[in-house]
Write a protein that holds these residues in place. Sequence first.
Motif, PDB file in Angstrom:
ATOM      1  N   TRP A  54       0.863  -1.184   0.000  1.00 51.93           N
ATOM      2  CA  TRP A  54       0.000   0.000   0.000  1.00 51.93           C
ATOM      3  C   TRP A  54       0.895   1.227   0.000  1.00 51.93           C
ATOM      4  O   TRP A  54       2.027   1.194   0.474  1.00 51.93           O
ATOM      5  CB  TRP A  54      -0.920   0.011   1.220  1.00 51.93           C
ATOM      6  CG  TRP A  54      -0.147   0.063   2.508  1.00 51.93           C
ATOM      7  CD1 TRP A  54       0.331  -1.012   3.214  1.00 51.93           C
ATOM      8  CD2 TRP A  54       0.300   1.230   3.195  1.00 51.93           C
ATOM      9  NE1 TRP A  54       1.036  -0.577   4.304  1.00 51.93           N
ATOM     10  CE2 TRP A  54       1.042   0.805   4.320  1.00 51.93           C
ATOM     11  CE3 TRP A  54       0.155   2.592   2.974  1.00 51.93           C
ATOM     12  CZ2 TRP A  54       1.614   1.683   5.221  1.00 51.93           C
ATOM     13  CZ3 TRP A  54       0.736   3.479   3.876  1.00 51.93           C
ATOM     14  CH2 TRP A  54       1.445   3.016   4.984  1.00 51.93           C
ATOM     15  N   ASP A  55       0.376   2.310  -0.537  1.00 55.42           N
ATOM     16  CA  ASP A  55       1.080   3.588  -0.533  1.00 55.42           C
ATOM     17  C   ASP A  55       0.065   4.710  -0.354  1.00 55.42           C
ATOM     18  O   ASP A  55      -0.894   4.796  -1.110  1.00 55.42           O
ATOM     19  CB  ASP A  55       1.851   3.819  -1.846  1.00 55.42           C
ATOM     20  CG  ASP A  55       3.044   2.909  -1.985  1.00 55.42           C
ATOM     21  OD1 ASP A  55       3.945   2.986  -1.132  1.00 55.42           O
ATOM     22  OD2 ASP A  55       3.075   2.126  -2.945  1.00 55.42           O
ATOM     23  N   TRP A  56       0.304   5.553   0.632  1.00 62.94           N
ATOM     24  CA  TRP A  56      -0.497   6.767   0.814  1.00 62.94           C
ATOM     25  C   TRP A  56       0.212   7.839   0.011  1.00 62.94           C
ATOM     26  O   TRP A  56       1.330   8.211   0.315  1.00 62.94           O
ATOM     27  CB  TRP A  56      -0.534   7.145   2.292  1.00 62.94           C
ATOM     28  CG  TRP A  56      -1.441   8.296   2.638  1.00 62.94           C
ATOM     29  CD1 TRP A  56      -1.346   9.577   2.174  1.00 62.94           C
ATOM     30  CD2 TRP A  56      -2.536   8.283   3.551  1.00 62.94           C
ATOM     31  NE1 TRP A  56      -2.320  10.358   2.724  1.00 62.94           N
ATOM     32  CE2 TRP A  56      -3.062   9.584   3.579  1.00 62.94           C
ATOM     33  CE3 TRP A  56      -3.116   7.307   4.336  1.00 62.94           C
ATOM     34  CZ2 TRP A  56      -4.154   9.933   4.383  1.00 62.94           C
ATOM     35  CZ3 TRP A  56      -4.200   7.653   5.127  1.00 62.94           C
ATOM     36  CH2 TRP A  56      -4.707   8.944   5.145  1.00 62.94           C
ATOM     37  N   GLN A  57      -0.417   8.334  -1.028  1.00 60.77           N
ATOM     38  CA  GLN A  57       0.176   9.323  -1.916  1.00 60.77           C
ATOM     39  C   GLN A  57      -0.326  10.723  -1.555  1.00 60.77           C
ATOM     40  O   GLN A  57      -1.532  10.927  -1.416  1.00 60.77           O
ATOM     41  CB  GLN A  57      -0.179   9.021  -3.376  1.00 60.77           C
ATOM     42  CG  GLN A  57       0.308   7.677  -3.861  1.00 60.77           C
ATOM     43  CD  GLN A  57       1.809   7.633  -4.020  1.00 60.77           C
ATOM     44  OE1 GLN A  57       2.444   8.636  -4.319  1.00 60.77           O
ATOM     45  NE2 GLN A  57       2.386   6.464  -3.811  1.00 60.77           N
ATOM     46  N   ARG A  58       0.612  11.645  -1.429  1.00 60.52           N
ATOM     47  CA  ARG A  58       0.274  13.041  -1.146  1.00 60.52           C
ATOM     48  C   ARG A  58       1.010  13.916  -2.152  1.00 60.52           C
ATOM     49  O   ARG A  58       2.205  13.754  -2.368  1.00 60.52           O
ATOM     50  CB  ARG A  58       0.687  13.392   0.278  1.00 60.52           C
ATOM     51  CG  ARG A  58       0.437  14.844   0.621  1.00 60.52           C
ATOM     52  CD  ARG A  58       0.516  15.077   2.096  1.00 60.52           C
ATOM     53  NE  ARG A  58      -0.761  14.698   2.698  1.00 60.52           N
ATOM     54  CZ  ARG A  58      -1.031  14.780   3.981  1.00 60.52           C
ATOM     55  NH1 ARG A  58      -0.117  15.190   4.821  1.00 60.52           N
ATOM     56  NH2 ARG A  58      -2.223  14.439   4.442  1.00 60.52           N
ATOM     57  N   ALA A  59       0.273  14.845  -2.746  1.00 62.90           N
ATOM     58  CA  ALA A  59       0.875  15.739  -3.735  1.00 62.90           C
ATOM     59  C   ALA A  59       1.911  16.639  -3.078  1.00 62.90           C
ATOM     60  O   ALA A  59       1.692  17.142  -1.974  1.00 62.90           O
ATOM     61  CB  ALA A  59      -0.210  16.586  -4.397  1.00 62.90           C
TER      62      ALA A  59
END
Length: 130
Positions: A54-59
């Motif tokens: 899983w990866d939590w992506q934040r701009a």
Amino acid sequence: MTNAFTPLWETDHPYYCTEGNYYRNGNHLTYDSWTDFQKEWGALDPDLNLVFRWDWQRANPADYAYELEQGEKLPPDTLQVFWVLQRKAILRSTECAITEAEEPAVRAWLTERAAHMRLLWEPLLPGPTA
């Protein structure tokens, strides 16, 4: 009591995983919300739908300097989940928009998947950690 956990959005996994499936198109699904994602994927059998990453992506605001100058907003955070559908050997991924407020629910769901993954590797791992 303080939260001893690092926020999921601050987790930086080594390397990366490409969305979808190299050998077949259409294996990356997107959802507008955590709720929509949960309706379809939340309660599936972890043996048949194994989460391996899983990866939590934040701009990064630096990547959106022009857009921000024009009054646009940053894209929402997203949760990418990478799966192996073991019975058919299908590699796929999902992505949904999430918020910091949803982190407890996301963490609980991912923790269940991590416990299942641990079962598969148990003979090679040290004892349970606190």
